[in-house]
Design an enzyme around this catalytic site. Structure first.
Site, mmCIF file in Angstrom:
data_model
loop_
_atom_site.group_PDB
_atom_site.id
_atom_site.type_symbol
_atom_site.label_atom_id
_atom_site.label_comp_id
_atom_site.label_asym_id
_atom_site.label_seq_id
_atom_site.Cartn_x
_atom_site.Cartn_y
_atom_site.Cartn_z
ATOM 1 N N LYS A 80 -6.940 4.491 5.468
ATOM 2 C CA LYS A 80 -5.686 4.168 6.042
ATOM 3 C C LYS A 80 -4.717 5.694 6.108
ATOM 4 O O LYS A 80 -4.853 6.299 5.139
ATOM 5 C CB LYS A 80 -4.954 3.276 5.052
ATOM 6 C CG LYS A 80 -5.282 1.878 5.075
ATOM 7 C CD LYS A 80 -4.418 1.121 4.192
ATOM 8 C CE LYS A 80 -5.009 -0.261 4.145
ATOM 9 N NZ LYS A 80 -4.407 -1.372 3.170
ATOM 10 N N ASP A 81 -3.939 5.771 7.066
ATOM 11 C CA ASP A 81 -2.991 6.965 7.206
ATOM 12 C C ASP A 81 -2.397 7.120 5.837
ATOM 13 O O ASP A 81 -2.277 8.153 5.227
ATOM 14 C CB ASP A 81 -2.477 7.207 8.441
ATOM 15 C CG ASP A 81 -1.742 5.531 8.825
ATOM 16 O OD1 ASP A 81 -1.120 5.054 7.898
ATOM 17 O OD2 ASP A 81 -1.640 5.510 10.016
ATOM 18 N N ARG A 82 -1.596 6.123 5.634
ATOM 19 C CA ARG A 82 -0.687 6.233 4.241
ATOM 20 C C ARG A 82 -1.295 6.264 3.028
ATOM 21 O O ARG A 82 -0.922 6.876 2.040
ATOM 22 C CB ARG A 82 0.314 5.058 4.122
ATOM 23 C CG ARG A 82 -0.544 3.616 4.240
ATOM 24 C CD ARG A 82 0.527 2.154 4.503
ATOM 25 N NE ARG A 82 -0.114 0.921 4.223
ATOM 26 C CZ ARG A 82 -0.548 0.507 5.125
ATOM 27 N NH1 ARG A 82 -0.890 0.941 6.438
ATOM 28 N NH2 ARG A 82 -1.028 -0.735 5.094
ATOM 29 N N ASP B 181 -3.597 0.272 -5.603
ATOM 30 C CA ASP B 181 -2.207 0.311 -5.307
ATOM 31 C C ASP B 181 -1.343 -1.138 -5.365
ATOM 32 O O ASP B 181 -0.209 -1.145 -5.056
ATOM 33 C CB ASP B 181 -2.018 0.787 -3.801
ATOM 34 C CG ASP B 181 -2.939 -0.176 -2.795
ATOM 35 O OD1 ASP B 181 -3.872 -0.840 -3.304
ATOM 36 O OD2 ASP B 181 -2.933 -0.081 -1.822
ATOM 37 N N HIS B 182 -2.133 -2.215 -5.743
ATOM 38 C CA HIS B 182 -1.600 -3.703 -6.129
ATOM 39 C C HIS B 182 -2.719 -4.456 -6.248
ATOM 40 O O HIS B 182 -3.974 -4.076 -6.034
ATOM 41 C CB HIS B 182 -0.682 -3.890 -4.684
ATOM 42 C CG HIS B 182 -1.406 -3.764 -3.631
ATOM 43 N ND1 HIS B 182 -2.496 -4.518 -3.084
ATOM 44 C CD2 HIS B 182 -1.280 -2.700 -2.644
ATOM 45 C CE1 HIS B 182 -2.757 -4.189 -1.849
ATOM 46 N NE2 HIS B 182 -2.246 -3.059 -1.492
ATOM 47 N N THR C 185 0.865 -1.169 -0.038
ATOM 48 C CA THR C 185 0.033 0.046 0.135
ATOM 49 C C THR C 185 0.627 1.067 -0.027
ATOM 50 O O THR C 185 0.482 2.299 -0.849
ATOM 51 C CB THR C 185 -0.946 0.173 0.998
ATOM 52 O OG1 THR C 185 -1.802 -1.032 1.049
ATOM 53 C CG2 THR C 185 -1.649 1.204 1.219
ATOM 54 N N HIS D 259 -7.534 -9.400 2.476
ATOM 55 C CA HIS D 259 -6.786 -9.958 3.246
ATOM 56 C C HIS D 259 -7.402 -11.124 4.265
ATOM 57 O O HIS D 259 -6.908 -12.414 4.271
ATOM 58 C CB HIS D 259 -6.027 -9.003 4.261
ATOM 59 C CG HIS D 259 -4.863 -8.418 3.642
ATOM 60 N ND1 HIS D 259 -3.828 -8.893 3.118
ATOM 61 C CD2 HIS D 259 -4.824 -7.231 3.250
ATOM 62 C CE1 HIS D 259 -2.899 -8.192 2.574
ATOM 63 N NE2 HIS D 259 -3.476 -6.969 2.908
ATOM 64 N N ASP E 298 -9.134 -3.880 0.771
ATOM 65 C CA ASP E 298 -7.948 -4.701 1.069
ATOM 66 C C ASP E 298 -8.241 -5.337 2.252
ATOM 67 O O ASP E 298 -7.763 -6.437 2.480
ATOM 68 C CB ASP E 298 -6.793 -3.689 1.469
ATOM 69 C CG ASP E 298 -5.411 -4.147 1.803
ATOM 70 O OD1 ASP E 298 -4.894 -4.807 0.633
ATOM 71 O OD2 ASP E 298 -4.666 -4.171 2.709
HETATM 72 ZN ZN ZN Z 1 -2.992 -1.887 -0.472
HETATM 73 ZN ZN ZN Z 2 -3.179 -5.169 1.850
#
Ligand code: ZN
Ligand code: ZN
Length: 572
Positions: A190-192, A379-380, A108, A336, A332
């Site tokens: 998410k922060d990032r 992002d992936h 991420t 997961h 995400d």
């Molecule tokens: Zn991600």
């Molecule tokens: Zn992930």
């Protein structure tokens, strides 16, 4: 009036009919109205004409990242998507069908950094979500920064900044282009996912704090939350969303694209005791409100927050282009936990599609169709759950990395009489103790030579090599190129272990992850829509690094300072 309306449609038969029926004064009076309307039509334009005028620059750029969205999810669920969400972008915009990540690891932090810097870890420094820091001897998190504190909650979740990112983003370049007149705001669960896209010079970045359920920020951006954010927080939406169970959007038997709901390889939510619907969400044993991120309702909260941000900050309403970055992360967390073949994943994408449809309709009414530019990417991607793949006879597996590290330490200890040669094994890289190696007169080549016989016996490990001698390896050139983009001399390790496809490091057999150099993690959607973007498919190979230089080109601004990408042709 009837005459006027028919005239504007150039219906002369009706005109002749009315001339023969009406008296002359009446005709003159009707014609007066006609010319009056014609005058206003020419000078002010009809509502339909207004929205067809395309401005020189978009008023607002909306960057959307769907966390963990693999390319094929556009098509796997296509028959169930609405016309207004993903399919609106696919059918009316440019669909770049062959967009690949070109570095390792596909996580991420690096993903969001790459999309917005047009650069790769070797240059932008975002080598992972967490990496071993040689100067402190500890693992560091991509956006942690104790020079700043949380704004909006009483915890450490806002001790954050984008300062570890070494290059500018396209959002920085937009701000630089007009003396910081453009407004840039980043938001995510998410922060990032909020901080990195918004860049160094952003007006704000907001993310969801699991402890309080509040949207928070960092003192890096401001010292108090704006009133509109406080008002949203006062609604306690995270709490409300967790008060009811998660049921499927459609009747569960319609989820024919996904595997059975009951199986042994999905994880269990901490509020629940089973892997099947409906999922109980109340009384989580976790950090109070984090659980909402593991449900599609987290994405809906984010969409509503984005709409509120656009309205309250008046984005797109000034003379310059504004930019909002929106990163949907529930995909995400759900991916997961349950894997990409689960009903939970499918349900999350179907609900996200509805959220996107609502967001796009809102943008139509807020700015008008041709005044905003959207791109949507990921992002992936993601790997299938290894046990699911194995069930279908496809090679896959989990590498137990802590046991692997112990074995490598034992081998080096038996040869060199020291357990301290390996400082860290993270992101599939061994960080070696350079001081100790100098004292003992050992080279990286020596260490590698001791480990190779053991590593060659390990299932799931494809190759291992000295990172500084990448060009001497025998791996395929395309992967060599990816890895060449990945290593930053100050932040990366010494020896890389490359895993086989569908194998990843983990500690249990349930759930899944991403991070590999292979297509399931590198091939992501890239959809462009709005403003001057043409419609159609683009099948040429593009890299994720091409997004930022393309936006820079469209906006006539300088590309980010570490950009290595190329411009994708999007306008007619
Ligand atoms: Zn991600
Ligand atoms: Zn992930």
């Amino acid at each position: 009036m009837k005459v006027v309306l028919n005239l504007s449609g150039i219906n002369f038969h009706f005109l002749l009919y009315f001339i023969s029926v009406f008296t002359l004064p009446k005709i003159i009076s009707e014609l007066k109205i006609f010319f009056l309307l014609l005058f206003s039509f020419c000078f002010f334009g009809s509502p339909a004409q207004k929205s067809s005028v395309v401005p020189d620059k978009p008023k607002l750029v909306v960057g959307i990242v769907v966390d963990q969205m693999r390319y094929d999810f556009l098509y796997r669920y296509e028959s169930k998507y609405s016309e207004g969400g993903f399919k609106r972008l696919m059918n009316q915009g440019t669909n770049c069908k062959n967009v690949q990540y070109n570095y390792f690891p596909t996580y991420t932090g690096p993903g969001h950094a790459c999309i917005y810097t047009g650069s790769v870890p070797a240059i932008n420094g975002i080598v992972s979500n967490d990496w071993y820091d040689r100067t402190t001897g500890t693992m560091v998190y991509v956006t942690s920064d104790n020079n700043y504190k949380t704004i909006g909650a009483e915890d450490l979740s806002g001790n954050m900044s984008p300062q570890k990112m070494l290059t500018t983003t396209v959002t920085d370049q937009l701000r630089l282009s007009n003396n910081f007149k453009s407004k840039v705001i980043g938001i995510s669960l998410k922060d990032r996912g909020a901080i990195l896209p918004a860049g160094h010079s952003a007006n704000a970045a907001y993310w969801l704090d699991g402890q309080s359920g509040n949207w928070v920020t960092s003192s890096y951006y401001m010292n108090d939350l704006p009133l509109w954010v406080k008002n949203v927080n006062a609604q306690q939406l995270a709490k409300k969303n967790l008060s009811q169970p998660w049921e499927t959007l459609l009747p569960i038997e319609q989820y024919t694209e996904s595997t059975s709901d009951s199986n042994s390889y999905e994880s269990v939510l901490p509020s629940d005791k089973k892997t099947t619907f409906p999922h109980r969400l109340s009384d989580s044993t976790w950090v109070k409100f984090d659980l909402v991120k593991y449900t599609p309702f987290g994405n809906t909260m984010l969409k509503d927050f984005a709409k509120e941000a656009i309205q309250s900050e008046n984005l797109g309403k000034s003379s310059v282009t504004d930019f909002i970055t929106i990163s949907f992360s529930a995909t995400d967390y759900v991916g997961h936990t349950f894997g990409p073949n689960s009903i939970e994943s499918e349900d999350t994408y179907l609900r996200l599609d509805k959220d996107l449809s609502d967001l796009f309709s809102f943008l139509d009414s807020w700015l008008g169709k041709n005044n905003y530019l959207i791109f949507l990417t990921a992002d992936h991607g993601v790997s299938p759950v290894p046990a699911f793949a194995s069930e279908h006879k496809i090679p896959a597996g989990v590498i137990y990395e802590s046991a692997l590290l112990d074995s490598m330490k034992k081998i080096l200890n038996s040869v060199y009489g020291d357990t301290g040669l390996i400082l860290s094994y993270s992101n599939q890289q061994l960080y070696l103790n350079h001081d100790l190696m100098r004292t003992k007169k050992i080279t990286t080549t020596d260490v590698l030579a001791q480990l190779i016989p053991f590593l060659n016996t390990q299932k799931g490990i494809y190759d291992e090599f000295d990172i500084s001698k990448l060009n001497e390896t025998t791996i395929p050139a395309s992967i060599k190129n990816i890895l060449g983009n990945s290593f930053n001399p100050k932040r990366s390790g010494d020896i890389m272990l490359l895993y086989e496809p569908y194998w990843f490091g983990g500690f249990r057999e349930r759930g899944t992850t991403h991070g590999a150099v292979y297509s399931y993690d590198t091939h992501v959607p890239l959809l462009w829509y709005g403003w001057k973007v043409k419609s159609g498919d683009d099948n040429s190979l593009h890299h994720i690094t091409d997004i930022s230089p393309t936006i820079s080109n469209l906006l006539n601004i300088q590309e980010p300072n570490g950009s290595i990408g190329e411009v994708i042709e999007l306008t007619k």
